[in-house]
Design a protein around this motif. Structure first.
Motif, PDB file in Angstrom:
ATOM      1  N   LEU A  27       0.813  -1.214   0.000  1.00 40.82           N
ATOM      2  CA  LEU A  27       0.000   0.000   0.000  1.00 40.82           C
ATOM      3  C   LEU A  27       0.846   1.264   0.000  1.00 40.82           C
ATOM      4  O   LEU A  27       0.305   2.368  -0.025  1.00 40.82           O
ATOM      5  N   ASN A  28       2.134   1.101   0.077  1.00 39.63           N
ATOM      6  CA  ASN A  28       3.066   2.225   0.133  1.00 39.63           C
ATOM      7  C   ASN A  28       2.859   3.100   1.371  1.00 39.63           C
ATOM      8  O   ASN A  28       3.073   4.313   1.348  1.00 39.63           O
ATOM      9  N   HIS A  29       2.448   2.462   2.458  1.00 36.41           N
ATOM     10  CA  HIS A  29       2.258   3.200   3.707  1.00 36.41           C
ATOM     11  C   HIS A  29       3.572   3.264   4.477  1.00 36.41           C
ATOM     12  O   HIS A  29       4.331   2.294   4.517  1.00 36.41           O
ATOM     13  N   ASP A  30       3.783   4.404   5.134  1.00 35.92           N
ATOM     14  CA  ASP A  30       5.005   4.546   5.922  1.00 35.92           C
ATOM     15  C   ASP A  30       4.924   3.804   7.252  1.00 35.92           C
ATOM     16  O   ASP A  30       5.877   3.175   7.687  1.00 35.92           O
ATOM     17  N   ALA A  31       3.803   3.927   7.931  1.00 29.05           N
ATOM     18  CA  ALA A  31       3.697   3.410   9.301  1.00 29.05           C
ATOM     19  C   ALA A  31       3.101   2.015   9.314  1.00 29.05           C
ATOM     20  O   ALA A  31       2.133   1.728   8.618  1.00 29.05           O
ATOM     21  N   MET A  32       3.673   1.163  10.149  1.00 26.44           N
ATOM     22  CA  MET A  32       3.172  -0.199  10.312  1.00 26.44           C
ATOM     23  C   MET A  32       3.125  -0.538  11.796  1.00 26.44           C
ATOM     24  O   MET A  32       3.894   0.009  12.595  1.00 26.44           O
ATOM     25  N   TYR A  33       2.223  -1.467  12.139  1.00 27.52           N
ATOM     26  CA  TYR A  33       1.923  -1.768  13.541  1.00 27.52           C
ATOM     27  C   TYR A  33       1.719  -3.269  13.734  1.00 27.52           C
ATOM     28  O   TYR A  33       1.245  -3.963  12.818  1.00 27.52           O
ATOM     29  N   LYS A  71      10.388  -0.822   3.538  1.00 30.02           N
ATOM     30  CA  LYS A  71       9.119  -0.145   3.787  1.00 30.02           C
ATOM     31  C   LYS A  71       7.954  -1.125   3.769  1.00 30.02           C
ATOM     32  O   LYS A  71       6.985  -0.993   4.506  1.00 30.02           O
ATOM     33  N   GLU A  72       8.070  -2.167   2.925  1.00 29.88           N
ATOM     34  CA  GLU A  72       6.955  -3.076   2.723  1.00 29.88           C
ATOM     35  C   GLU A  72       6.835  -4.143   3.805  1.00 29.88           C
ATOM     36  O   GLU A  72       5.815  -4.809   3.903  1.00 29.88           O
TER      37      GLU A  72
END
Lengths: 116, 115
Positions: A27-33, A71-72
């Motif tokens: 999704l090309n999102h910066d933040a992950m949890y 990032k992924e």
């Protein structure tokens, strides 16, 4: 389709073993949890990462470790130090751009870890 | 730190009846508020969210929620439930932090639908 892929979906582990749960997002999102879910306790935050090569402890980080080399990808290792690791683990990413007044968490389908 | 309370662990309603799920939060200013739904063994899906503006928020699947600052509440409503609405529902609160938000989740409300 864009999304978050967690694997494996089910995992069994003997006591004393480390296990790594995979989380990949396109999704090309910066933040992950990473969240842990136990019956009646909702979701509790284990670790999160806002950017590659950086991550912070959440509320229940003891016995867990993470890395963020790409990032992924945001894998979670459940170590033998985790006293009660049997749970449902959810990976998520956050799509809000800095300064934007919107956003949401997108979740994977989860991984169920059972310690035998 | 922020917190969120879902006082109802389990709710049972008849198909076609109206629904209200309660959510109360604790935070000194206006937080970001979310409702998610989870089917057994699955991830969470966003129903709706509130960041600012109109306090009545419309979501997917016919759900709506109203932010009431005076009551620190963000209750979820649906006028007529369907059997497919049976699931677990989670309220979550996020503190505005310039893109570095973390969400705190409630303990969830399990919804059962009876024919």
């Amino acid at each position: 389709d864009g999304g978050i892929t967690q694997s494996p979906k089910y995992l069994f582990r003997k006591e004393g073993q480390n296990v790594t749960l995979s989380c990949e997002q396109n999704l090309n999102h910066d933040a992950m949890y990473w969240y842990r879910q136990d019956p009646g306790q909702g979701l509790r935050l284990i670790y999160y990462s806002q950017i590659v090569n950086d991550f912070q402890k959440g509320d229940i980080a003891e016995g867990y470790s993470v890395s963020r080399e790409k990032k992924e990808s945001f894998p979670l290792t459940v170590t033998s130090a985790q006293k009660n690791p049997t749970a449902f683990y959810l990976c998520a990413s956050w799509n809000r751009a800095r300064g934007a007044n919107t956003g949401e968490l997108f979740f994977g389908e989860g991984s169920r870890l059972t310690v035998l | 730190a922020q917190s969120v309370t879902q006082p109802d662990i389990h709710i049972t309603v008849s198909e076609g009846a109206s629904l209200e799920l309660r959510c109360n939060y604790s935070y000194g200013a206006t937080p970001y508020l979310f409702w998610y739904v989870q089917s057994p063994g699955q991830g969470l899906q966003l129903l709706l969210k509130y960041f600012s503006g109109d306090t009545l928020v419309q979501g997917i699947k016919g759900f709506e929620a109203e932010f009431k600052r005076s009551q620190s509440s963000f209750n979820l409503r649906k006028p007529s439930v369907h059997w497919s609405d049976a699931a677990e529902y989670f309220c979550a609160v996020g503190v505005p932090n310039f893109g570095n938000e973390k969400l705190t989740f409630g303990t969830g409300t399990r919804l059962t639908i009876i024919p």
